[in-house]
Design an enzyme around this catalytic site. Structure first.
Site, PDB file in Angstrom:
ATOM      1  N   SER A 174      -5.372  41.923  45.744  1.00 31.26           N
ATOM      2  CA  SER A 174      -4.733  42.959  46.549  1.00 31.26           C
ATOM      3  C   SER A 174      -3.470  42.609  47.647  1.00 31.26           C
ATOM      4  O   SER A 174      -3.020  42.206  47.540  1.00 31.26           O
ATOM      5  CB  SER A 174      -6.084  42.275  47.936  1.00 31.26           C
ATOM      6  OG  SER A 174      -5.677  42.719  49.620  1.00 31.26           O
ATOM      7  N   TYR A 187      -9.115  34.284  51.862  1.00 28.61           N
ATOM      8  CA  TYR A 187      -9.351  35.762  51.472  1.00 28.61           C
ATOM      9  C   TYR A 187      -7.751  35.803  50.248  1.00 28.61           C
ATOM     10  O   TYR A 187      -7.758  35.833  49.461  1.00 28.61           O
ATOM     11  CB  TYR A 187     -10.056  36.753  51.886  1.00 28.61           C
ATOM     12  CG  TYR A 187      -9.927  37.930  51.321  1.00 28.61           C
ATOM     13  CD1 TYR A 187     -10.732  38.263  49.970  1.00 28.61           C
ATOM     14  CD2 TYR A 187      -8.569  38.513  50.947  1.00 28.61           C
ATOM     15  CE1 TYR A 187     -10.289  39.613  49.604  1.00 28.61           C
ATOM     16  CE2 TYR A 187      -8.464  40.660  51.144  1.00 28.61           C
ATOM     17  CZ  TYR A 187      -9.427  40.231  49.892  1.00 28.61           C
ATOM     18  OH  TYR A 187      -9.676  41.942  49.019  1.00 28.61           O
TER      19      TYR A 187
END
Length: 283
Positions: A174, A187
């Site tokens: 990400s 995350y």
């Protein structure tokens, strides 16, 4: 184990794509050219979002697809229909990638169905926004790491005996790995681990003729964010802070996975592609 139970009862994740007011655009954008003809791919988190777009694009390029997902059976059935509409075979496998036994079973069923496994796409992930690090429970912390990074280890371990020279692994990291995210501490940390895992696994397997790369999407319109993965404040302006001023669509990300998975990228390993709306990152 209690600390690895899916958190679907806490916040509704991973969420139903069919329930979104605005449907993500996952359909392949171009005609296929046979770049994955005769290949078999296993894609985690393939019921919706980026995973569905990758499954549909792989099928258009000639691959049979194992659709691995957690619990959204209606979405998974739609992905299966998309793969079969391209004339390819598909199987659906429901379970938790954070469970090693499930990963072993998913790979075994894929090989039994297709007779081979050429491409592993580790895409499944979960996120839970928190404004304060003290609000991240031990259960949430363990669960996020269990899904996002342990699941990649488990699935890769299960797949490894079946991956031959010329095979490819593509992991989903990400933009938060590079930029950070004040609401997604756990995350973002897993995404940093995924990038390190990708580079290290590449070094481990490149001599065997198996390439390992990753894709680092920016803000993409999938069920993950509107179904609880982003705070309401962040969701109302989702993607507007990118240079392109909008969130991306799953079918704008899928071609990066295709490129890394097929022979077009045969001289690339240990690398990360960045479909993120023009955000410049180092990596």
């Amino acid at each position: 184990m209690a600390d690895t139970e899916p958190m679907i009862h806490e916040d509704g994740l991973p969420g139903h794509e069919s329930a979104l007011d605005r449907q993500p655009e996952w359909q392949p954008l171009y005609p296929g050219s046979g770049r994955m003809a005769g290949k078999a791919a296993l894609i985690t988190g393939a019921d919706s979002g980026i995973g569905r777009a990758v499954a549909a694009l792989f099928a258009r390029e000639g691959a049979d697809v194992a659709i691995v997902y957690l619990c959204e059976h209606d979405d998974a059935a739609e992905t299966r229909r998309a793969v079969e509409a391209e004339g390819r075979r598909a199987i659906t496998l429901a379970g938790d990638v954070g469970d090693k036994a499930f990963c072993d079973r998913a790979v075994a069923e894929t090989v039994a169905a297709f007779g081979r496994l050429d491409i592993l796409v580790n895409n499944a992930g979960e996120q839970h926004p928190d404004q304060d690090i003290r609000d991240i429970t031990e259960e949430q912390l363990r669960r996020t790491f269990q899904t996002n990074i342990f699941g990649m280890f488990f699935m890769t371990q299960a797949a490894r005996p079946h991956l031959k020279r010329g095979a490819a692994i593509v992991n989903c990291t990400s933009v938060t790995n590079y930029q950070g995210s004040k609401e997604l501490l756990d995350y973002s940390s897993t995404k940093g681990a995924i990038t390190a895992f990708t580079r290290s696994l590449s070094e481990n397997l490149v001599g065997e003729g198996i390439r390992v790369n990753a894709v680092a999407p920016g803000p993409i319109w999938t069920p993950l964010n509107p179904c609880g993965g982003a705070s309401p404040e962040k969701l109302k302006d989702f993607g507007k802070d990118t240079p392109m001023g909008r969130p991306g669509e799953p079918n704008e990300v899928a071609p990066s996975f295709l490129f890394l998975a097929c022979e077009d990228a045969r001289y690339m390993s240990g690398q990360v592609l960045h479909p993120n709306g023009g955000t410049i990152v180092n990596g």
